[in-house]
Design an enzyme around this catalytic site. Structure first.
Site, mmCIF file in Angstrom:
data_model
loop_
_atom_site.group_PDB
_atom_site.id
_atom_site.type_symbol
_atom_site.label_atom_id
_atom_site.label_comp_id
_atom_site.label_asym_id
_atom_site.label_seq_id
_atom_site.Cartn_x
_atom_site.Cartn_y
_atom_site.Cartn_z
ATOM 1 N N ARG A 45 0.837 -1.211 0.000
ATOM 2 C CA ARG A 45 0.000 0.000 0.000
ATOM 3 C C ARG A 45 0.868 1.256 0.000
ATOM 4 O O ARG A 45 0.563 2.257 -0.648
ATOM 5 C CB ARG A 45 -0.975 -0.009 1.193
ATOM 6 C CG ARG A 45 -1.775 1.269 1.322
ATOM 7 C CD ARG A 45 -3.068 1.137 2.152
ATOM 8 N NE ARG A 45 -3.023 0.180 3.218
ATOM 9 C CZ ARG A 45 -2.385 0.374 4.397
ATOM 10 N NH1 ARG A 45 -1.784 1.503 4.654
ATOM 11 N NH2 ARG A 45 -2.376 -0.586 5.298
ATOM 12 N N TYR A 97 -16.527 17.350 -14.727
ATOM 13 C CA TYR A 97 -16.929 15.948 -14.813
ATOM 14 C C TYR A 97 -17.841 15.603 -13.623
ATOM 15 O O TYR A 97 -17.617 16.084 -12.508
ATOM 16 C CB TYR A 97 -15.659 15.094 -14.804
ATOM 17 C CG TYR A 97 -15.914 13.621 -14.702
ATOM 18 C CD1 TYR A 97 -16.458 12.922 -15.767
ATOM 19 C CD2 TYR A 97 -15.620 12.928 -13.536
ATOM 20 C CE1 TYR A 97 -16.708 11.566 -15.662
ATOM 21 C CE2 TYR A 97 -15.864 11.568 -13.424
ATOM 22 C CZ TYR A 97 -16.408 10.893 -14.487
ATOM 23 O OH TYR A 97 -16.653 9.560 -14.391
ATOM 24 N N ASP A 168 -7.671 19.543 -13.766
ATOM 25 C CA ASP A 168 -7.964 18.203 -14.272
ATOM 26 C C ASP A 168 -7.659 18.235 -15.771
ATOM 27 O O ASP A 168 -8.388 18.836 -16.551
ATOM 28 C CB ASP A 168 -9.435 17.861 -14.007
ATOM 29 C CG ASP A 168 -9.799 16.443 -14.452
ATOM 30 O OD1 ASP A 168 -9.163 15.929 -15.404
ATOM 31 O OD2 ASP A 168 -10.735 15.856 -13.880
ATOM 32 N N LYS A 193 -8.730 7.255 -19.403
ATOM 33 C CA LYS A 193 -9.064 7.827 -20.696
ATOM 34 C C LYS A 193 -7.864 7.711 -21.655
ATOM 35 O O LYS A 193 -7.479 6.624 -22.009
ATOM 36 C CB LYS A 193 -9.562 9.258 -20.512
ATOM 37 C CG LYS A 193 -10.580 9.409 -19.350
ATOM 38 C CD LYS A 193 -11.872 8.627 -19.582
ATOM 39 C CE LYS A 193 -12.744 8.512 -18.327
ATOM 40 N NZ LYS A 193 -13.076 9.734 -17.634
HETATM 41 C C1 PLP Z 1 -13.472 10.102 -16.349
HETATM 42 C C2 PLP Z 1 -13.039 11.389 -15.746
HETATM 43 C C3 PLP Z 1 -12.667 11.472 -14.391
HETATM 44 C C4 PLP Z 1 -12.763 10.297 -13.455
HETATM 45 O O1 PLP Z 1 -11.926 9.259 -13.801
HETATM 46 P P1 PLP Z 1 -12.193 7.712 -13.418
HETATM 47 O O2 PLP Z 1 -10.973 7.041 -13.919
HETATM 48 O O3 PLP Z 1 -13.447 7.318 -14.121
HETATM 49 O O4 PLP Z 1 -12.338 7.659 -11.933
HETATM 50 C C5 PLP Z 1 -12.222 12.691 -13.915
HETATM 51 N N1 PLP Z 1 -12.151 13.776 -14.721
HETATM 52 C C6 PLP Z 1 -12.511 13.739 -16.011
HETATM 53 C C7 PLP Z 1 -12.404 14.977 -16.838
HETATM 54 C C8 PLP Z 1 -12.972 12.548 -16.567
HETATM 55 O O5 PLP Z 1 -13.343 12.522 -17.855
#
Ligand code: PLP
Length: 382
Positions: A45, A97, A168, A193
């Site tokens: 961890r 998001y 982000d 993504k």
């Molecule tokens: C998908 C997404 C997230 C969250 O990511 P996960 O891997 O699904 O937890 C955060 N920010 C943006 C802009 C996203 O498209």
């Protein structure tokens, strides 16, 4: 300095036995040298050699001093926003998001942290800050309206008031946009993504140039168990090697599809990064390399949405983005389903907004698919 692809491919080089890819360490615990003496790794961890390699690769790709990898993108967002304490205020650039919105509206209030939404970061000013504001969190371009914020300007104002800036960067990735170089303190990304890129991996990354903030990001792993497992760490560092070529293709496909839809008789409007106005177009051109591979559009009045979606054969009707396969979704009820009706309206997430995540298929096939669906949308009554 080497180019992006060279850097991504050679981020990890020193492997045992001259192996060209790193080994996967599954061990949950590691023997220690002596009593009172700690080895580099102690318990999974807190740290693991494969995860450490993934973190090293993520930092190298971003040109950051430090990076941490989490179980999912929300894990990275939670690690950054989790630094806030009772009495603090978070300014959240909208729209974000749905998961980030949930964290701001459900989780932070439980911790005594206030979230204030800012609809247009171009209007951000000194007046938005008081001594309780400790962080500004935003996405640029925004999801799914593709509004663009000036990272340098937001950072300058926030820093004047001692607030941290978290971007982000999921939509752009460090290949197209580098928020840390523009003054952001932390970047977070859903590696589910573009970084993972193949629709089969959940992961998150947070990066910073501050050793102090990196320790806070580490504590989020150690204390809450929000970590990326060894197998997934390995897959992330392998998949990210092709990020540049995948995004080149995705962005080229996007440009052609946007051109096809713009001015099409069945299409009311097309939203791309920087399309909102001339100022945003200029900011996007200055702070990023291109528009990315995500855009939104609306059909003209009278379209049959069900017929449109049913007619698609190449595009999959699904949430998510950034993979090699092209996806289409309706954000108001899908990615932004957690929003209140008022917030959907206030932040421009209209019910009939269609979000497109472009993959690497042959662009003629993608355009033919949309062409067929547009015809279907207007040849049957809604
Ligand atoms: C998908 C997404 C997230 C969250 O990511 P996960 O891997 O699904 O937890 C955060 N920010 C943006 C802009 C996203 O498209």
């Amino acid at each position: 300095m080497a180019g992006f692809n060279t850097t991504a491919i050679h981020a990890i080089t020193e492997n045992e036995n001259e192996a060209i890819v790193p080994p996967i360490y599954l061990a949950s615990t590691f023997g220690q040298p002596h009593t009172g003496e700690e080895g580099e790794f102690e318990y999974q961890r807190g740290g693991n050699p494969t995860r450490a390699k993934a973190e090293q690769a993520m930092a190298t790709i971003e040109g950051a001093s430090f990076a941490r990898v989490y179980a999912t993108g929300m894990g990275a967002s939670a690690a950054a926003m989790g630094m806030l304490q009772a009495g603090d205020t978070l300014l959240m650039g909208m729209p974000v998001y749905g998961g980030n919105y949930r964290f701001g509206t459900i989780e932070l209030p439980k911790r005594g942290v206030k979230t204030r939404f800012i609809g247009d970061l171009a209007q951000l000013s000194d007046a938005d800050f008081d001594e309780t504001v400790k962080m500004v969190f935003f996405e640029t371009p925004t999801n799914p309206t593709l509004r663009v914020a000036d990272i340098e300007r937001v950072a300058e104002i926030a820093h004047r008031h001692g607030a941290l800036v978290v971007v982000d960067n999921t939509f752009m990735t460090p290949y197209l946009q580098r928020p840390l170089e523009l003054g952001a303190d932390i970047t977070v990304q859903s590696a589910t993504k573009y970084l993972g890129g193949h629709g089969d991996l959940l992961a998150g990354v947070a990066a910073t140039n501050s050793a102090e903030l990196d320790q806070e990001l580490f504590k989020a792993q150690l204390i809450s168990g929000n970590v990326l497992p060894p197998m997934d760490s390995y897959r992330l560092l392998q998949n990210v090697k092709t990020l540049g070529i995948r995004l080149d293709r995705q962005q080229a496909n996007t440009e052609q599809i946007v051109q096809f839809l713009t001015g099409h008789e069945s299409v009311a409007r097309v939203l791309t990064a920087g399309s909102a106005n001339e100022a945003e177009r200029e900011i996007q051109a200055r702070q990023a390399s291109g528009i990315g591979a995500l855009f939104s559009f609306q059909l003209k009045e009278g379209a049959n949405m069900k017929a449109f979606l049913d007619a698609l054969e190449v595009f999959e009707f699904a949430v998510s983005l950034g993979g090699i396969e092209s996806l289409i979704c309706l954000p108001a009820t899908m990615t932004q389903g957690a929003y209140s009706a008022e917030h959907l309206e206030e932040f421009g997430v209209e019910e009939n907004l269609i979000r497109v995540a472009v993959g690497i298929e042959n662009v003629e096939d993608l355009i033919a698919d949309l062409d067929r669906a547009l015809t279907a949308a207007f040849s049957s009554a809604a």
